[in-house]
Design a protein around this motif. Sequence first.
Motif, PDB file in Angstrom:
ATOM      1  N   GLU A   1      -4.271   2.293  -6.709  1.00 11.81           N
ATOM      2  CA  GLU A   1      -4.054   1.054  -5.942  1.00 11.81           C
ATOM      3  C   GLU A   1      -2.608   0.976  -5.455  1.00 11.81           C
ATOM      4  O   GLU A   1      -2.345   0.573  -4.319  1.00 11.81           O
ATOM      5  CB  GLU A   1      -4.379  -0.174  -6.788  1.00 11.81           C
ATOM      6  N   THR A   2      -1.681   1.374  -6.291  1.00 12.31           N
ATOM      7  CA  THR A   2      -0.267   1.363  -5.902  1.00 12.31           C
ATOM      8  C   THR A   2      -0.048   2.279  -4.709  1.00 12.31           C
ATOM      9  O   THR A   2       0.702   1.936  -3.788  1.00 12.31           O
ATOM     10  CB  THR A   2       0.625   1.777  -7.088  1.00 12.31           C
ATOM     11  N   SER A   3      -0.727   3.412  -4.704  1.00 12.33           N
ATOM     12  CA  SER A   3      -0.645   4.332  -3.570  1.00 12.33           C
ATOM     13  C   SER A   3      -1.088   3.633  -2.282  1.00 12.33           C
ATOM     14  O   SER A   3      -0.470   3.801  -1.224  1.00 12.33           O
ATOM     15  CB  SER A   3      -1.517   5.560  -3.833  1.00 12.33           C
ATOM     16  N   TYR A   4      -2.146   2.849  -2.369  1.00 15.56           N
ATOM     17  CA  TYR A   4      -2.630   2.087  -1.221  1.00 15.56           C
ATOM     18  C   TYR A   4      -1.548   1.160  -0.686  1.00 15.56           C
ATOM     19  O   TYR A   4      -1.269   1.135   0.519  1.00 15.56           O
ATOM     20  CB  TYR A   4      -3.876   1.286  -1.620  1.00 15.56           C
ATOM     21  N   TRP A   5      -0.906   0.386  -1.583  1.00 17.23           N
ATOM     22  CA  TRP A   5       0.117  -0.578  -1.150  1.00 17.23           C
ATOM     23  C   TRP A   5       1.344   0.126  -0.583  1.00 17.23           C
ATOM     24  O   TRP A   5       1.931  -0.334   0.396  1.00 17.23           O
ATOM     25  CB  TRP A   5       0.500  -1.519  -2.292  1.00 17.23           C
ATOM     26  N   VAL A   6       1.727   1.241  -1.175  1.00 15.01           N
ATOM     27  CA  VAL A   6       2.881   2.003  -0.671  1.00 15.01           C
ATOM     28  C   VAL A   6       2.578   2.523   0.734  1.00 15.01           C
ATOM     29  O   VAL A   6       3.422   2.444   1.632  1.00 15.01           O
ATOM     30  CB  VAL A   6       3.260   3.145  -1.644  1.00 15.01           C
TER      31      VAL A   6
ATOM     32  N   LEU B   1       0.449   1.232   2.871  1.00 16.29           N
ATOM     33  CA  LEU B   1       0.400   0.076   3.756  1.00 16.29           C
ATOM     34  C   LEU B   1       1.803  -0.400   4.142  1.00 16.29           C
ATOM     35  O   LEU B   1       2.082  -0.674   5.315  1.00 16.29           O
ATOM     36  CB  LEU B   1      -0.383  -1.057   3.077  1.00 16.29           C
ATOM     37  N   LEU B   2       2.691  -0.445   3.160  1.00 14.87           N
ATOM     38  CA  LEU B   2       4.083  -0.838   3.437  1.00 14.87           C
ATOM     39  C   LEU B   2       4.747   0.166   4.373  1.00 14.87           C
ATOM     40  O   LEU B   2       5.446  -0.211   5.320  1.00 14.87           O
ATOM     41  CB  LEU B   2       4.875  -0.972   2.138  1.00 14.87           C
ATOM     42  N   HIS B   3       4.521   1.443   4.130  1.00 15.21           N
ATOM     43  CA  HIS B   3       5.112   2.491   4.971  1.00 15.21           C
ATOM     44  C   HIS B   3       4.563   2.422   6.397  1.00 15.21           C
ATOM     45  O   HIS B   3       5.322   2.443   7.369  1.00 15.21           O
ATOM     46  CB  HIS B   3       4.833   3.867   4.357  1.00 15.21           C
ATOM     47  N   ASP B   4       3.242   2.318   6.511  1.00 16.05           N
ATOM     48  CA  ASP B   4       2.614   2.338   7.831  1.00 16.05           C
ATOM     49  C   ASP B   4       2.906   1.086   8.655  1.00 16.05           C
ATOM     50  O   ASP B   4       2.628   1.059   9.851  1.00 16.05           O
ATOM     51  CB  ASP B   4       1.106   2.541   7.698  1.00 16.05           C
ATOM     52  N   ASN B   5       3.470   0.074   8.026  1.00 20.99           N
ATOM     53  CA  ASN B   5       3.846  -1.143   8.744  1.00 20.99           C
ATOM     54  C   ASN B   5       5.356  -1.343   8.817  1.00 20.99           C
ATOM     55  O   ASN B   5       5.841  -2.444   9.080  1.00 20.99           O
ATOM     56  CB  ASN B   5       3.144  -2.363   8.122  1.00 20.99           C
ATOM     57  N   GLY B   6       6.094  -0.266   8.558  1.00 20.32           N
ATOM     58  CA  GLY B   6       7.524  -0.263   8.814  1.00 20.32           C
ATOM     59  C   GLY B   6       8.425  -0.824   7.725  1.00 20.32           C
ATOM     60  O   GLY B   6       9.619  -0.995   7.948  1.00 20.32           O
TER      61      GLY B   6
ATOM     62  N   VAL C   1       3.989 -10.739   0.070  1.00 18.13           N
ATOM     63  CA  VAL C   1       2.557 -10.604  -0.228  1.00 18.13           C
ATOM     64  C   VAL C   1       2.222  -9.188  -0.689  1.00 18.13           C
ATOM     65  O   VAL C   1       1.759  -8.983  -1.813  1.00 18.13           O
ATOM     66  CB  VAL C   1       1.697 -11.034   0.982  1.00 18.13           C
ATOM     67  N   MET C   2       2.455  -8.194   0.170  1.00 21.07           N
ATOM     68  CA  MET C   2       2.149  -6.814  -0.212  1.00 21.07           C
ATOM     69  C   MET C   2       3.029  -6.356  -1.363  1.00 21.07           C
ATOM     70  O   MET C   2       2.576  -5.644  -2.257  1.00 21.07           O
ATOM     71  CB  MET C   2       2.330  -5.879   0.991  1.00 21.07           C
ATOM     72  N   SER C   3       4.291  -6.776  -1.341  1.00 17.74           N
ATOM     73  CA  SER C   3       5.207  -6.343  -2.395  1.00 17.74           C
ATOM     74  C   SER C   3       4.799  -6.885  -3.759  1.00 17.74           C
ATOM     75  O   SER C   3       4.981  -6.207  -4.775  1.00 17.74           O
ATOM     76  CB  SER C   3       6.649  -6.717  -2.060  1.00 17.74           C
TER      77      SER C   3
ATOM     78  N   TYR D   1       4.012  -4.572  -6.908  1.00 20.87           N
ATOM     79  CA  TYR D   1       4.688  -4.855  -8.175  1.00 20.87           C
ATOM     80  C   TYR D   1       3.674  -4.933  -9.318  1.00 20.87           C
ATOM     81  O   TYR D   1       3.845  -4.327 -10.370  1.00 20.87           O
ATOM     82  CB  TYR D   1       5.464  -6.164  -8.032  1.00 20.87           C
ATOM     83  N   ARG D   2       2.595  -5.669  -9.081  1.00 21.24           N
ATOM     84  CA  ARG D   2       1.572  -5.866 -10.102  1.00 21.24           C
ATOM     85  C   ARG D   2       0.901  -4.545 -10.480  1.00 21.24           C
ATOM     86  O   ARG D   2       0.831  -4.183 -11.650  1.00 21.24           O
ATOM     87  CB  ARG D   2       0.527  -6.877  -9.612  1.00 21.24           C
ATOM     88  N   SER D   3       0.426  -3.806  -9.487  1.00 24.01           N
ATOM     89  CA  SER D   3      -0.285  -2.559  -9.790  1.00 24.01           C
ATOM     90  C   SER D   3       0.670  -1.470 -10.286  1.00 24.01           C
ATOM     91  O   SER D   3       0.330  -0.713 -11.200  1.00 24.01           O
ATOM     92  CB  SER D   3      -1.076  -2.072  -8.577  1.00 24.01           C
ATOM     93  N   GLY D   4       1.862  -1.408  -9.706  1.00 20.98           N
ATOM     94  CA  GLY D   4       2.822  -0.367 -10.083  1.00 20.98           C
ATOM     95  C   GLY D   4       3.339  -0.492 -11.505  1.00 20.98           C
ATOM     96  O   GLY D   4       3.566   0.513 -12.183  1.00 20.98           O
TER      97      GLY D   4
END
Length: 146
Positions: A96-101, A103-108, A55-57, A61-64
Motif C-alpha cells: 500500500e505504501t508503494s501505491y501512495w509513493v 501516486l505522490l510521485h506521479d502527481n509531482g 491527504v495522501m501523505s 504515513y499510516r501505511s509506511g
Amino acid sequence: MEQKQYKGKRGKMASLMSEDEKQKGNIQDLSYDFACRMVRLYQYLTEDSEYKEYVMSKQLYRSGTSVGANVRESQHAQSDKDFLSKMSIAYKEADETSYWVNLLHDNGYLSEQQFMSIDNDIQRLLKLLSSIVKSMKNKISNHSNK
C-alpha cells in the motif's frame, strides 16, 4: 501569520541506515529505518515544503509506519500462524505504501530522485517480507502434513 518553527523544538533525529547497512540489515532494522523515513517524508510534505499536502501523505504515513509496527509485533507472536499473519499484514502495508509513493510521485510531489530512493527501500522490504511469508507458509504446511 507566523510559521511554526518545529525543527528548533524537536529532539535530534536518528541517522538513517546507509545503503551498505541496508544491504546487510534484517527485517526489523530495515522496517524501522523505513518508518523513520516515512515520518520524515510526512513532515516534509506537510510542514517543510511548499506543498502542504495532507491527504495522501497521511495515508503514506499510516501505511509506511505500519510495516515496522507489524514486524515488531511478529517478534512476540503466539504461534507460527500469528507470526505469518503479522508478516502478511506488513507485506500488504508495504505494498500500500508503494501505491501512495507512486501516486505522490506521479502527481509531482516527489522528484525522480526522491521516488527512486524510497521505491528501492520499498522493493527491498517487499522482497524480504515475501520471502519470510513464503518460508513460514511452507513451514506451517509441512507441519500440518506430518
